[in-house]
Design a protein around this motif. Structure first.
Motif, short mmCIF file in Angstrom:
data_model
loop_
_atom_site.label_atom_id
_atom_site.label_comp_id
_atom_site.label_asym_id
_atom_site.label_seq_id
_atom_site.Cartn_x
_atom_site.Cartn_y
_atom_site.Cartn_z
N ARG A 86 35.44 47.53 43.34
CA ARG A 86 35.40 46.91 44.63
C ARG A 86 35.88 45.62 44.90
NH1 ARG A 86 30.14 47.51 41.63
NH2 ARG A 86 29.47 45.23 41.97
N THR A 87 36.62 45.27 43.58
CA THR A 87 38.14 44.54 44.26
C THR A 87 39.61 45.03 44.26
OG1 THR A 87 38.44 43.96 41.71
CG2 THR A 87 36.13 43.28 42.89
N PRO A 88 40.06 44.26 44.47
CA PRO A 88 41.65 44.58 44.55
C PRO A 88 42.36 44.72 43.80
CG PRO A 88 41.34 42.65 45.74
CD PRO A 88 40.01 43.15 45.15
N LEU A 89 41.37 43.94 42.02
CA LEU A 89 41.74 44.05 40.59
C LEU A 89 42.24 45.75 39.96
CD1 LEU A 89 40.44 41.21 39.34
CD2 LEU A 89 42.57 41.23 39.86
N ARG A 90 41.89 46.72 40.92
CA ARG A 90 41.25 47.75 40.48
C ARG A 90 43.06 48.02 40.22
NH1 ARG A 90 37.98 52.02 43.22
NH2 ARG A 90 38.91 53.27 41.68
N ARG A 91 43.85 47.79 41.36
CA ARG A 91 45.12 48.03 41.75
C ARG A 91 46.48 47.34 40.81
NH1 ARG A 91 43.26 48.06 46.56
NH2 ARG A 91 43.85 45.82 47.29
N SER A 92 45.70 46.89 39.80
CA SER A 92 46.25 46.23 39.13
C SER A 92 46.41 45.97 37.65
CB SER A 92 47.49 44.60 39.38
OG SER A 92 48.05 44.31 38.12
N LYS A 93 46.64 46.32 36.58
CA LYS A 93 46.01 46.83 35.13
C LYS A 93 46.61 45.27 34.94
CE LYS A 93 45.66 51.94 34.72
NZ LYS A 93 46.83 52.45 36.21
N ALA A 94 47.52 44.90 34.39
CA ALA A 94 47.89 44.22 34.12
C ALA A 94 47.10 42.22 34.47
CB ALA A 94 49.24 42.75 33.91
N LEU A 95 46.84 42.54 36.04
CA LEU A 95 45.79 41.21 36.43
C LEU A 95 45.00 41.36 35.52
CD1 LEU A 95 47.22 40.55 39.94
CD2 LEU A 95 48.04 39.24 37.60
N ALA A 96 44.48 42.54 36.23
CA ALA A 96 42.60 43.16 35.18
C ALA A 96 42.31 42.76 34.22
CB ALA A 96 42.44 44.24 36.36
N LEU A 97 43.15 42.14 33.37
CA LEU A 97 43.25 42.44 31.94
C LEU A 97 42.40 41.08 31.53
CD1 LEU A 97 43.70 44.42 30.06
CD2 LEU A 97 46.06 43.11 29.06
#
Length: 389
Positions: A86-97
């Motif tokens: 439910r967050t924009p982080l789903r579009r960036s694996k590196a930032l979500a890591l």
């Protein structure tokens, strides 16, 4: 396949005969037990996603959890997404890591008796507060390359990961101490688990749909094995540029099947080659089978953890010319189902092509049976049985 002296083929047969065929209902050993099946993110079906789907076949009543699922992922599959979805982080694996360990500790308030993770990042660290007595099993595709092998395929060079990498490595080890049992997809990954996490793991190779690829396409669609073939994602570490050089040195046409960020660069390299290079963009499964069946040999000069593509090719009776590294050491029998080269010199690969016509294509196809879905199902059933009873 008798009389060829292939102990590997006999072992595959023995495994299937010694274990009960997998059933599509929950195995008796888990009767009355609740099971959670956890995967990282679920994208358009690739190797790790296929393993997760195969695990679902062995444990069809398990509740599935993922960090998030991509929009083009398989529809109709019942999966519960984490709060990261439910967050924009789903579009960036590196930032979500950096947030993944926390996510796997706050996944659900439900309790389960058995939790099985399919992990190539942090899914193996999953621990459910409401399930203190649960058994935790984890199937490892690889310890996170972003952390432990940052130079392997270039993804770890992302500047956003430079500072937190050391802390994330420590967290990766500390947060996975509760795992009761690991399974690795190859000997290569088993060795990494020992080196990085100081843990043992049994080897369970990923499932390959060898039955589908072994079925010959319509005769009128088959070709004369007059070309070399490269298959996969067109990204740097897959070495498609080297495949073009190999075909050029061998003076043989090359077909490159797949898609990826290196397409423009590869097309420029192909234009400079002295041999025809054709591109098959995102071929269908049926078309891919035709390409395997029509090729003189599959080129696979890359270092992979396991490598499903060589097994698919061998199921078609097509020999493999591969790098003597990683998964190819486990899937290709050097001198029997293909040839392995300990070099990046295209001339060495080209030199081996004169030997491939002497290989028995029936034996090559039979060897691929070692890595069938049925073998995977039996091995997983044995693993789960050993670790939950």
């Amino acid at each position: 396949m008798t009389g060829h002296g292939f102990p590997e083929i006999r072992r595959a047969t023995d495994l299937l005969e010694s274990q009960p065929a997998p059933r599509r209902e929950r195995a008796p050993l888990l009767a009355g037990k609740s099971v959670a099946l956890v995967h990282e993110w679920f994208g358009a079906t690739g190797g790790s996603e296929n393993v997760f789907l195969a695990l679902r076949e062995v444990l069809p009543d398990a509740t599935g959890f993922v960090l998030w699922r991509d929009r083009d992922a398989r529809r109709g599959l019942d999966l519960r997404e984490s709060w990261l979805a439910r967050t924009p982080l789903r579009r960036s694996k590196a930032l979500a890591l950096p947030l993944m360990p926390l996510t796997w500790r706050t996944l659900t308030r439900e309790s389960f008796d058995v939790v099985i993770s399919s992990s190539h990042a942090f899914a193996h660290t999953v621990k459910l507060p409401a399930a203190p007595a649960a058994r935790y099993l984890s199937y490892i595709h690889s310890p996170a390359r972003y952390l432990w092998s940052p130079d392997f395929d270039g993804r770890g060079s992302n500047g956003a990961l430079t500072l937190p990498r050391r802390l994330l490595r420590a967290a990766d080890v500390r947060l996975s101490r509760h795992v009761d049992s690991y399974a690795a997809n190859s000997g290569e990954v088993q060795a990494r688990i020992r080196r990085f996490w100081k843990r043992d793991a049994r080897i369970i190779h990923p499932p390959v749909d060898v039955d589908y690829f072994a079925a010959a396409p319509a005769p009128q669609r088959q070709q004369d094995r007059g070309y070399l073939l490269g298959v996969g994602r067109w990204i740097p570490y897959k070495k498609f540029d080297l495949m073009i050089e190999i075909a050029d040195a061998a003076r043989m046409p090359l077909v490159i099947a797949g898609s990826g960020s290196e397409e423009e660069s590869l097309r420029r390299s192909a234009a400079r080659a002295r041999i025809p290079v054709s591109f098959e963009l995102q071929p269908s499964r049926e078309r891919l089978r035709e390409l395997y069946w029509g090729a003189k040999a599959l080129l696979f000069p890359t270092h992979e953890d396991f490598g499903i593509i060589p097994v698919e090719a061998m199921a078609c009776g097509t020999p493999v010319l591969g790098l003597r590294r990683g998964g190819a050491l486990e899937t290709v029998v050097d001198g029997q189902t293909g040839y392995l080269v300990d070099s990046a010199d295209p001339r060495e690969y080209a030199g081996m092509l004169r030997h491939v016509d002497g290989l028995d294509r029936d034996v090559i196809g039979a060897h691929a049976g070692l890595f069938s879905s049925a073998v995977f199902h039996a091995a997983v059933a044995s693993w789960v049985s050993d670790e939950t009873t």
